[in-house]
Design a protein around this motif. Structure first.
Motif, PDB file in Angstrom:
ATOM      1  N   PRO A 210     -54.452 -20.098 -32.287  1.00 31.11           N
ATOM      2  CA  PRO A 210     -54.012 -19.169 -31.247  1.00 31.11           C
ATOM      3  C   PRO A 210     -55.195 -18.698 -30.407  1.00 31.11           C
ATOM      4  O   PRO A 210     -56.298 -18.531 -30.911  1.00 31.11           O
ATOM      5  N   THR A 211     -54.953 -18.541 -29.155  1.00 24.01           N
ATOM      6  CA  THR A 211     -55.991 -18.017 -28.266  1.00 24.01           C
ATOM      7  C   THR A 211     -55.434 -16.807 -27.549  1.00 24.01           C
ATOM      8  O   THR A 211     -54.224 -16.612 -27.456  1.00 24.01           O
ATOM      9  N   LEU A 212     -56.328 -16.006 -27.034  1.00 22.03           N
ATOM     10  CA  LEU A 212     -55.904 -14.835 -26.287  1.00 22.03           C
ATOM     11  C   LEU A 212     -55.496 -15.197 -24.868  1.00 22.03           C
ATOM     12  O   LEU A 212     -54.845 -14.422 -24.194  1.00 22.03           O
ATOM     13  N   GLY A 213     -55.891 -16.355 -24.414  1.00 20.83           N
ATOM     14  CA  GLY A 213     -55.537 -16.769 -23.068  1.00 20.83           C
ATOM     15  C   GLY A 213     -56.130 -15.866 -22.008  1.00 20.83           C
ATOM     16  O   GLY A 213     -55.458 -15.504 -21.057  1.00 20.83           O
ATOM     17  N   VAL A 214     -57.379 -15.497 -22.180  1.00 20.08           N
ATOM     18  CA  VAL A 214     -58.041 -14.591 -21.245  1.00 20.08           C
ATOM     19  C   VAL A 214     -58.877 -15.406 -20.270  1.00 20.08           C
ATOM     20  O   VAL A 214     -59.777 -16.143 -20.674  1.00 20.08           O
ATOM     21  N   SER A 215     -58.571 -15.268 -18.986  1.00 16.65           N
ATOM     22  CA  SER A 215     -59.364 -15.960 -17.975  1.00 16.65           C
ATOM     23  C   SER A 215     -60.723 -15.282 -17.859  1.00 16.65           C
ATOM     24  O   SER A 215     -60.912 -14.160 -18.316  1.00 16.65           O
ATOM     25  N   SER A 216     -61.670 -15.968 -17.241  1.00 17.40           N
ATOM     26  CA  SER A 216     -62.997 -15.370 -17.082  1.00 17.40           C
ATOM     27  C   SER A 216     -62.927 -14.118 -16.205  1.00 17.40           C
ATOM     28  O   SER A 216     -63.639 -13.145 -16.461  1.00 17.40           O
ATOM     29  N   THR A 217     -62.065 -14.121 -15.216  1.00 13.93           N
ATOM     30  CA  THR A 217     -61.910 -12.924 -14.372  1.00 13.93           C
ATOM     31  C   THR A 217     -61.346 -11.772 -15.172  1.00 13.93           C
ATOM     32  O   THR A 217     -61.843 -10.647 -15.094  1.00 13.93           O
ATOM     33  N   GLU A 218     -60.325 -12.057 -15.963  1.00 16.62           N
ATOM     34  CA  GLU A 218     -59.742 -10.993 -16.783  1.00 16.62           C
ATOM     35  C   GLU A 218     -60.751 -10.482 -17.802  1.00 16.62           C
ATOM     36  O   GLU A 218     -60.849  -9.275 -18.039  1.00 16.62           O
TER      37      GLU A 218
ATOM     38  N   ALA B 126     -55.931   0.258 -26.508  1.00 16.90           N
ATOM     39  CA  ALA B 126     -55.131  -0.600 -27.397  1.00 16.90           C
ATOM     40  C   ALA B 126     -53.735  -0.833 -26.833  1.00 16.90           C
ATOM     41  O   ALA B 126     -53.207  -1.953 -26.913  1.00 16.90           O
ATOM     42  N   VAL B 127     -53.133   0.193 -26.265  1.00 15.80           N
ATOM     43  CA  VAL B 127     -51.801   0.033 -25.665  1.00 15.80           C
ATOM     44  C   VAL B 127     -51.864  -0.957 -24.509  1.00 15.80           C
ATOM     45  O   VAL B 127     -51.013  -1.844 -24.375  1.00 15.80           O
ATOM     46  N   ALA B 128     -52.895  -0.825 -23.664  1.00 13.91           N
ATOM     47  CA  ALA B 128     -53.036  -1.749 -22.535  1.00 13.91           C
ATOM     48  C   ALA B 128     -53.296  -3.172 -23.013  1.00 13.91           C
ATOM     49  O   ALA B 128     -52.725  -4.132 -22.491  1.00 13.91           O
ATOM     50  N   ALA B 129     -54.158  -3.311 -24.019  1.00 14.28           N
ATOM     51  CA  ALA B 129     -54.464  -4.646 -24.544  1.00 14.28           C
ATOM     52  C   ALA B 129     -53.233  -5.278 -25.178  1.00 14.28           C
ATOM     53  O   ALA B 129     -52.991  -6.479 -25.023  1.00 14.28           O
ATOM     54  N   GLY B 130     -52.443  -4.486 -25.877  1.00 15.50           N
ATOM     55  CA  GLY B 130     -51.211  -5.008 -26.457  1.00 15.50           C
ATOM     56  C   GLY B 130     -50.158  -5.301 -25.399  1.00 15.50           C
ATOM     57  O   GLY B 130     -49.444  -6.294 -25.477  1.00 15.50           O
ATOM     58  N   GLY B 131     -50.090  -4.441 -24.407  1.00 13.83           N
ATOM     59  CA  GLY B 131     -49.109  -4.604 -23.351  1.00 13.83           C
ATOM     60  C   GLY B 131     -49.329  -5.841 -22.505  1.00 13.83           C
ATOM     61  O   GLY B 131     -48.374  -6.411 -21.970  1.00 13.83           O
ATOM     62  N   ARG B 132     -50.560  -6.262 -22.392  1.00 12.18           N
ATOM     63  CA  ARG B 132     -50.848  -7.461 -21.590  1.00 12.18           C
ATOM     64  C   ARG B 132     -50.178  -8.699 -22.174  1.00 12.18           C
ATOM     65  O   ARG B 132     -49.941  -9.664 -21.485  1.00 12.18           O
ATOM     66  N   GLN B 133     -49.847  -8.643 -23.451  1.00 13.30           N
ATOM     67  CA  GLN B 133     -49.227  -9.796 -24.096  1.00 13.30           C
ATOM     68  C   GLN B 133     -47.788 -10.018 -23.653  1.00 13.30           C
ATOM     69  O   GLN B 133     -47.254 -11.108 -23.819  1.00 13.30           O
ATOM     70  N   VAL B 134     -47.154  -8.994 -23.110  1.00 15.87           N
ATOM     71  CA  VAL B 134     -45.736  -9.123 -22.765  1.00 15.87           C
ATOM     72  C   VAL B 134     -45.512  -9.421 -21.287  1.00 15.87           C
ATOM     73  O   VAL B 134     -44.372  -9.527 -20.857  1.00 15.87           O
ATOM     74  N   VAL B 135     -46.580  -9.557 -20.533  1.00 13.39           N
ATOM     75  CA  VAL B 135     -46.437  -9.900 -19.115  1.00 13.39           C
ATOM     76  C   VAL B 135     -46.884 -11.339 -18.902  1.00 13.39           C
ATOM     77  O   VAL B 135     -47.662 -11.889 -19.697  1.00 13.39           O
ATOM     78  N   PRO B 136     -46.403 -11.972 -17.861  1.00 14.60           N
ATOM     79  CA  PRO B 136     -46.828 -13.349 -17.585  1.00 14.60           C
ATOM     80  C   PRO B 136     -48.346 -13.414 -17.382  1.00 14.60           C
ATOM     81  O   PRO B 136     -48.957 -12.463 -16.873  1.00 14.60           O
ATOM     82  N   PRO B 137     -48.970 -14.507 -17.775  1.00 13.61           N
ATOM     83  CA  PRO B 137     -50.422 -14.644 -17.663  1.00 13.61           C
ATOM     84  C   PRO B 137     -50.975 -14.345 -16.265  1.00 13.61           C
ATOM     85  O   PRO B 137     -52.077 -13.805 -16.145  1.00 13.61           O
ATOM     86  N   ALA B 138     -50.224 -14.641 -15.238  1.00 11.70           N
ATOM     87  CA  ALA B 138     -50.709 -14.402 -13.873  1.00 11.70           C
ATOM     88  C   ALA B 138     -50.913 -12.924 -13.578  1.00 11.70           C
ATOM     89  O   ALA B 138     -51.636 -12.576 -12.638  1.00 11.70           O
ATOM     90  N   TYR B 139     -50.315 -12.038 -14.368  1.00  9.42           N
ATOM     91  CA  TYR B 139     -50.404 -10.599 -14.110  1.00  9.42           C
ATOM     92  C   TYR B 139     -51.178  -9.829 -15.169  1.00  9.42           C
ATOM     93  O   TYR B 139     -51.216  -8.599 -15.144  1.00  9.42           O
ATOM     94  N   ARG B 140     -51.809 -10.522 -16.075  1.00 14.60           N
ATOM     95  CA  ARG B 140     -52.511  -9.855 -17.176  1.00 14.60           C
ATOM     96  C   ARG B 140     -53.762  -9.109 -16.738  1.00 14.60           C
ATOM     97  O   ARG B 140     -54.229  -8.234 -17.440  1.00 14.60           O
ATOM     98  N   TRP B 141     -54.274  -9.408 -15.578  1.00 19.71           N
ATOM     99  CA  TRP B 141     -55.449  -8.710 -15.053  1.00 19.71           C
ATOM    100  C   TRP B 141     -55.119  -7.262 -14.702  1.00 19.71           C
ATOM    101  O   TRP B 141     -56.015  -6.427 -14.563  1.00 19.71           O
ATOM    102  N   ILE B 142     -53.840  -6.942 -14.574  1.00 16.34           N
ATOM    103  CA  ILE B 142     -53.439  -5.588 -14.183  1.00 16.34           C
ATOM    104  C   ILE B 142     -53.796  -4.574 -15.274  1.00 16.34           C
ATOM    105  O   ILE B 142     -54.195  -3.445 -14.962  1.00 16.34           O
ATOM    106  N   ALA B 143     -53.669  -4.946 -16.534  1.00 19.69           N
ATOM    107  CA  ALA B 143     -53.933  -4.009 -17.633  1.00 19.69           C
ATOM    108  C   ALA B 143     -55.359  -3.447 -17.588  1.00 19.69           C
ATOM    109  O   ALA B 143     -55.531  -2.224 -17.611  1.00 19.69           O
ATOM    110  N   PRO B 144     -56.400  -4.286 -17.516  1.00 19.17           N
ATOM    111  CA  PRO B 144     -57.742  -3.692 -17.475  1.00 19.17           C
ATOM    112  C   PRO B 144     -58.006  -2.913 -16.187  1.00 19.17           C
ATOM    113  O   PRO B 144     -58.748  -1.930 -16.199  1.00 19.17           O
TER     114      PRO B 144
END
Length: 114
Positions: free
Chosen positions: A11-19, A74-92
């Motif tokens: 499993p990977t976190l799927g974190v882009s370099s920008t994110e 932690a809430v933001a980091a966990g919440g990023r998992q439930v949004v599509p990858p294209a929008y995961r940059w919003i959490a940070p």
């Protein structure tokens, strides 16, 4: 004897370099906010302006304040998992912007007391 090839999927976190960079900014902003809040209150005579943070600080001290901010992280980091990858940059971003604003305000207030 037949041999089989087995592929192991990790499993990977799927974190882009920008994110990843945005998460680092959020961590830096969190630390900056905590350190400047501590310094401002303990050494510059300032008070906490956020009523929730002031209540936590009064009841649990700086460890409670740090725990509150880590919980938000932690809430933001966990919440990023439930949004599509294209929008995961919003959490940070949602963490970094208010914390960077707090760093800016705290810095200005502390400099004003010198």
């Amino acid at each position: 004897m037949a041999s089989s090839t087995r592929t192991v999927h990790r499993p990977t976190l799927g974190v882009s370099s920008t994110e990843a960079r945005l998460w680092l900014v959020a961590v830096g902003a969190l630390l900056g906010d905590l350190l400047l809040t501590y310094y401002g209150i303990a050494h510059a005579g300032l008070s906490e302006g956020n009523p929730l943070a002031a209540s936590v600080l009064a009841g649990h001290g700086y460890a409670g304040l740090a725990a509150m901010k880590v919980a938000a992280f932690a809430v933001a980091a966990g919440g990023r998992q439930v949004v599509p990858p294209a929008y995961r940059w919003i959490a940070p971003i949602c963490l970094a912007v208010p914390w960077l604003l707090a760093v800016t305000v705290n810095t200005a207030l502390i400099l004003g007391t010198l």
